[in-house]
Design an enzyme around this catalytic site. Sequence first.
Site, PDB file in Angstrom:
ATOM      1  N   GLU A   4      15.848  -6.420  14.591  1.00  0.00           N
ATOM      2  CA  GLU A   4      16.085  -5.219  13.800  1.00  0.00           C
ATOM      3  C   GLU A   4      17.255  -5.544  12.888  1.00  0.00           C
ATOM      4  O   GLU A   4      18.397  -5.681  13.343  1.00  0.00           O
ATOM      5  CB  GLU A   4      16.376  -4.025  14.707  1.00  0.00           C
ATOM      6  CG  GLU A   4      15.161  -3.617  15.520  1.00  0.00           C
ATOM      7  CD  GLU A   4      15.425  -2.465  16.458  1.00  0.00           C
ATOM      8  OE1 GLU A   4      16.600  -2.203  16.796  1.00  0.00           O
ATOM      9  OE2 GLU A   4      14.443  -1.822  16.871  1.00  0.00           O
ATOM     10  N   HIS A  29       5.301   2.399  15.971  1.00  0.00           N
ATOM     11  CA  HIS A  29       5.179   0.954  15.730  1.00  0.00           C
ATOM     12  C   HIS A  29       5.567   0.168  16.983  1.00  0.00           C
ATOM     13  O   HIS A  29       4.894  -0.796  17.347  1.00  0.00           O
ATOM     14  CB  HIS A  29       6.044   0.516  14.543  1.00  0.00           C
ATOM     15  CG  HIS A  29       5.456   0.853  13.216  1.00  0.00           C
ATOM     16  ND1 HIS A  29       4.461   0.110  12.634  1.00  0.00           N
ATOM     17  CD2 HIS A  29       5.725   1.857  12.351  1.00  0.00           C
ATOM     18  CE1 HIS A  29       4.142   0.639  11.470  1.00  0.00           C
ATOM     19  NE2 HIS A  29       4.891   1.708  11.274  1.00  0.00           N
ATOM     20  N   GLY A  48       0.844  -1.186   0.000  1.00  0.00           N
ATOM     21  CA  GLY A  48       0.000   0.000   0.000  1.00  0.00           C
ATOM     22  C   GLY A  48       0.879   1.235   0.000  1.00  0.00           C
ATOM     23  O   GLY A  48       2.098   1.150   0.161  1.00  0.00           O
ATOM     24  N   ASP A  98       8.739  -6.159   7.866  1.00  0.00           N
ATOM     25  CA  ASP A  98       8.321  -4.797   7.545  1.00  0.00           C
ATOM     26  C   ASP A  98       9.574  -3.933   7.374  1.00  0.00           C
ATOM     27  O   ASP A  98      10.209  -3.593   8.356  1.00  0.00           O
ATOM     28  CB  ASP A  98       7.438  -4.266   8.671  1.00  0.00           C
ATOM     29  CG  ASP A  98       6.653  -3.024   8.287  1.00  0.00           C
ATOM     30  OD1 ASP A  98       6.865  -2.495   7.181  1.00  0.00           O
ATOM     31  OD2 ASP A  98       5.834  -2.575   9.101  1.00  0.00           O
ATOM     32  N   ALA A 103      12.190  -5.905  11.628  1.00  0.00           N
ATOM     33  CA  ALA A 103      12.123  -4.489  11.274  1.00  0.00           C
ATOM     34  C   ALA A 103      13.374  -4.133  10.474  1.00  0.00           C
ATOM     35  O   ALA A 103      14.493  -4.356  10.941  1.00  0.00           O
ATOM     36  CB  ALA A 103      12.026  -3.632  12.528  1.00  0.00           C
ATOM     37  N   LYS A 129      -1.203  -0.204   5.990  1.00  0.00           N
ATOM     38  CA  LYS A 129      -0.728  -1.550   5.655  1.00  0.00           C
ATOM     39  C   LYS A 129       0.013  -2.222   6.805  1.00  0.00           C
ATOM     40  O   LYS A 129      -0.174  -3.410   7.047  1.00  0.00           O
ATOM     41  CB  LYS A 129       0.135  -1.532   4.399  1.00  0.00           C
ATOM     42  CG  LYS A 129       1.422  -0.765   4.531  1.00  0.00           C
ATOM     43  CD  LYS A 129       2.122  -0.604   3.205  1.00  0.00           C
ATOM     44  CE  LYS A 129       3.321   0.311   3.358  1.00  0.00           C
ATOM     45  NZ  LYS A 129       2.990   1.657   3.849  1.00  0.00           N
TER      46      LYS A 129
END
Length: 192
Positions: A67, A52, A7, A88, A36, A13
Amino acid sequence: MIFFISGGVRSGKSQYAEQRAKEFHSSNGRNLYYIATSNVYDLEMKARVALHQQQREQDMERWKLYERKTDLHQLLPVFQAGDTILLDCVTTLLSNELFQDGEITGKNWEDETYVRTLENKLTSLFTEMAKAPYIVVIVSNELSFEPMNYELSTQIYLRLLGRLHQKIVSLATEAILVENGIPLIKKKENYI
Protein backbone atom coordinates in the site's frame (compact mmCIF):
# COMPACT_ATOMS: atom_id res chain seq x y z
CA MET A 1 6.65 -5.02 -19.99
CA ILE A 2 3.51 -2.94 -19.41
CA PHE A 3 -0.13 -3.88 -19.92
CA PHE A 4 -2.33 -0.79 -19.54
CA ILE A 5 -5.98 -1.21 -18.57
CA SER A 6 -8.27 1.79 -18.33
CA GLY A 7 -11.97 2.47 -18.09
CA GLY A 8 -14.58 4.54 -16.36
CA VAL A 9 -15.56 4.27 -12.72
CA ARG A 10 -17.15 0.87 -12.01
CA SER A 11 -16.36 -0.36 -15.53
CA GLY A 12 -14.84 -3.64 -14.34
CA LYS A 13 -11.27 -2.60 -15.13
CA SER A 14 -9.76 -3.57 -11.75
CA GLN A 15 -11.34 -7.01 -11.80
CA TYR A 16 -10.13 -7.54 -15.37
CA ALA A 17 -6.63 -6.32 -14.42
CA GLU A 18 -6.48 -8.74 -11.50
CA GLN A 19 -7.53 -11.57 -13.81
CA ARG A 20 -4.81 -10.69 -16.34
CA ALA A 21 -2.16 -10.40 -13.62
CA LYS A 22 -3.09 -13.86 -12.30
CA GLU A 23 -2.88 -15.28 -15.83
CA PHE A 24 0.62 -13.84 -16.29
CA HIS A 25 1.61 -15.10 -12.85
CA SER A 26 0.37 -18.64 -13.54
CA SER A 27 2.52 -18.81 -16.67
CA ASN A 28 5.74 -17.58 -15.05
CA GLY A 29 5.42 -18.85 -11.46
CA ARG A 30 7.30 -16.01 -9.79
CA ASN A 31 5.92 -13.49 -7.29
CA LEU A 32 2.56 -11.77 -7.66
CA TYR A 33 2.48 -8.21 -6.29
CA TYR A 34 -0.33 -5.75 -5.80
CA ILE A 35 0.51 -2.05 -5.43
CA ALA A 36 -2.51 -0.23 -4.03
CA THR A 37 -2.34 3.56 -4.23
CA SER A 38 -5.73 4.31 -2.69
CA ASN A 39 -6.13 6.89 -0.01
CA VAL A 40 -9.11 5.92 2.17
CA TYR A 41 -10.84 9.26 2.72
CA ASP A 42 -14.54 8.38 3.08
CA LEU A 43 -16.91 5.49 3.71
CA GLU A 44 -17.44 4.74 0.01
CA MET A 45 -13.68 4.44 -0.60
CA LYS A 46 -13.35 2.29 2.53
CA ALA A 47 -16.02 -0.06 1.15
CA ARG A 48 -14.34 -0.20 -2.28
CA VAL A 49 -10.97 -1.03 -0.75
CA ALA A 50 -12.56 -3.73 1.44
CA LEU A 51 -14.23 -5.27 -1.62
CA HIS A 52 -10.92 -5.40 -3.52
CA GLN A 53 -9.22 -6.96 -0.48
CA GLN A 54 -11.98 -9.56 -0.14
CA GLN A 55 -11.75 -10.47 -3.83
CA ARG A 56 -7.98 -10.96 -3.57
CA GLU A 57 -8.30 -13.06 -0.39
CA GLN A 58 -10.72 -15.43 -2.12
CA ASP A 59 -8.22 -16.10 -4.90
CA MET A 60 -6.03 -19.14 -4.86
CA GLU A 61 -3.10 -16.91 -5.79
CA ARG A 62 -0.95 -15.37 -3.08
CA TRP A 63 -0.76 -11.62 -3.56
CA LYS A 64 2.06 -9.69 -1.92
CA LEU A 65 0.53 -6.32 -1.12
CA TYR A 66 2.18 -2.91 -1.01
CA GLU A 67 0.00 0.00 0.00
CA ARG A 68 1.91 2.97 -1.33
CA LYS A 69 0.41 6.41 -2.03
CA THR A 70 3.48 8.11 -3.54
CA ASP A 71 7.09 7.54 -4.61
CA LEU A 72 6.55 4.14 -6.24
CA HIS A 73 10.03 4.23 -7.75
CA GLN A 74 11.32 3.26 -4.27
CA LEU A 75 9.62 -0.14 -4.68
CA LEU A 76 11.25 -1.04 -8.00
CA PRO A 77 14.36 -2.72 -6.48
CA VAL A 78 12.03 -5.25 -4.78
CA PHE A 79 10.83 -6.74 -8.08
CA GLN A 80 12.75 -9.42 -9.97
CA ALA A 81 12.71 -11.00 -13.40
CA GLY A 82 9.54 -12.99 -13.93
CA ASP A 83 7.48 -11.20 -11.28
CA THR A 84 4.00 -9.86 -12.05
CA ILE A 85 2.99 -6.53 -10.57
CA LEU A 86 -0.48 -4.99 -10.56
CA LEU A 87 -0.52 -1.21 -10.04
CA ASP A 88 -3.99 0.10 -9.15
CA CYS A 89 -4.23 2.96 -10.01
CA VAL A 90 -2.54 5.82 -11.86
CA THR A 91 -5.40 8.27 -11.25
CA THR A 92 -5.08 7.93 -7.49
CA LEU A 93 -1.28 7.95 -7.61
CA LEU A 94 -1.29 11.20 -9.58
CA SER A 95 -3.82 12.77 -7.23
CA ASN A 96 -1.74 11.75 -4.21
CA GLU A 97 1.43 13.17 -5.75
CA LEU A 98 -0.13 16.38 -7.11
CA PHE A 99 -2.46 17.28 -4.25
CA GLN A 100 -0.52 15.91 -1.27
CA ASP A 101 -3.00 13.17 -0.36
CA GLY A 102 -6.05 15.17 -1.34
CA GLU A 103 -5.04 18.50 0.20
CA ILE A 104 -5.53 20.96 -2.65
CA THR A 105 -4.68 23.74 -0.21
CA GLY A 106 -0.98 22.88 -0.63
CA LYS A 107 -1.15 24.52 -4.07
CA ASN A 108 1.82 22.59 -5.52
CA TRP A 109 -0.39 22.13 -8.57
CA GLU A 110 -0.11 25.89 -9.24
CA ASP A 111 3.68 25.70 -9.60
CA GLU A 112 4.53 24.88 -13.25
CA THR A 113 7.99 23.67 -12.28
CA TYR A 114 6.52 21.29 -9.69
CA VAL A 115 3.99 19.93 -12.22
CA ARG A 116 6.71 19.44 -14.85
CA THR A 117 8.99 17.75 -12.31
CA LEU A 118 6.15 15.45 -11.22
CA GLU A 119 5.36 14.55 -14.84
CA ASN A 120 9.04 13.71 -15.44
CA LYS A 121 9.15 11.65 -12.24
CA LEU A 122 6.12 9.56 -13.22
CA THR A 123 7.21 9.27 -16.85
CA SER A 124 10.56 7.96 -15.61
CA LEU A 125 8.78 5.44 -13.36
CA PHE A 126 6.68 4.06 -16.21
CA THR A 127 9.65 4.01 -18.60
CA GLU A 128 11.68 2.02 -16.09
CA MET A 129 8.77 -0.40 -15.61
CA ALA A 130 8.45 -0.90 -19.37
CA LYS A 131 12.14 -1.82 -19.68
CA ALA A 132 12.22 -4.11 -16.64
CA PRO A 133 12.31 -7.93 -16.86
CA TYR A 134 8.95 -8.28 -15.14
CA ILE A 135 5.32 -7.68 -16.13
CA VAL A 136 3.41 -4.66 -14.86
CA VAL A 137 -0.36 -4.44 -15.26
CA ILE A 138 -1.28 -0.77 -14.81
CA VAL A 139 -4.85 0.36 -14.09
CA SER A 140 -6.19 3.87 -14.57
CA ASN A 141 -9.49 5.70 -14.88
CA GLU A 142 -10.67 7.35 -18.06
CA LEU A 143 -11.69 10.83 -17.01
CA SER A 144 -11.35 12.71 -20.30
CA PHE A 145 -14.81 11.97 -21.68
CA GLU A 146 -16.42 14.89 -19.87
CA PRO A 147 -16.20 18.58 -20.83
CA MET A 148 -13.40 20.40 -19.00
CA ASN A 149 -15.32 23.21 -17.32
CA TYR A 150 -13.75 22.47 -13.94
CA GLU A 151 -11.72 24.42 -11.42
CA LEU A 152 -8.14 25.15 -12.46
CA SER A 153 -6.70 22.46 -10.16
CA THR A 154 -8.88 19.80 -11.79
CA GLN A 155 -8.01 21.02 -15.29
CA ILE A 156 -4.29 20.78 -14.53
CA TYR A 157 -4.81 17.29 -13.08
CA LEU A 158 -6.80 16.09 -16.13
CA ARG A 159 -4.26 17.48 -18.61
CA LEU A 160 -1.41 15.81 -16.76
CA LEU A 161 -3.31 12.53 -16.49
CA GLY A 162 -4.01 12.62 -20.24
CA ARG A 163 -0.31 13.13 -21.03
CA LEU A 164 0.66 10.31 -18.67
CA HIS A 165 -1.89 7.98 -20.26
CA GLN A 166 -0.45 8.73 -23.69
CA LYS A 167 3.08 8.01 -22.43
CA ILE A 168 2.04 4.76 -20.76
CA VAL A 169 0.22 3.60 -23.89
CA SER A 170 3.28 4.40 -26.02
CA LEU A 171 5.35 2.17 -23.71
CA ALA A 172 2.72 -0.57 -23.32
CA THR A 173 2.61 -3.92 -25.05
CA GLU A 174 -1.17 -3.83 -24.73
CA ALA A 175 -3.65 -1.06 -24.03
CA ILE A 176 -7.16 -2.16 -23.13
CA LEU A 177 -10.24 -0.06 -22.44
CA VAL A 178 -12.86 -1.79 -20.28
CA GLU A 179 -16.46 -0.69 -20.79
CA ASN A 180 -19.33 -2.36 -18.93
CA GLY A 181 -17.07 -5.27 -18.04
CA ILE A 182 -16.04 -5.84 -21.66
CA PRO A 183 -12.34 -5.42 -22.55
CA LEU A 184 -11.74 -3.57 -25.82
CA ILE A 185 -8.21 -3.94 -27.18
CA LYS A 186 -6.83 -0.59 -28.34
CA LYS A 187 -3.20 -1.68 -28.83
CA LYS A 188 -1.63 -5.10 -28.98
CA GLU A 189 1.95 -6.03 -29.80
CA ASN A 190 3.43 -9.50 -29.97
CA TYR A 191 5.26 -10.27 -26.77
CA ILE A 192 5.85 -14.01 -26.88
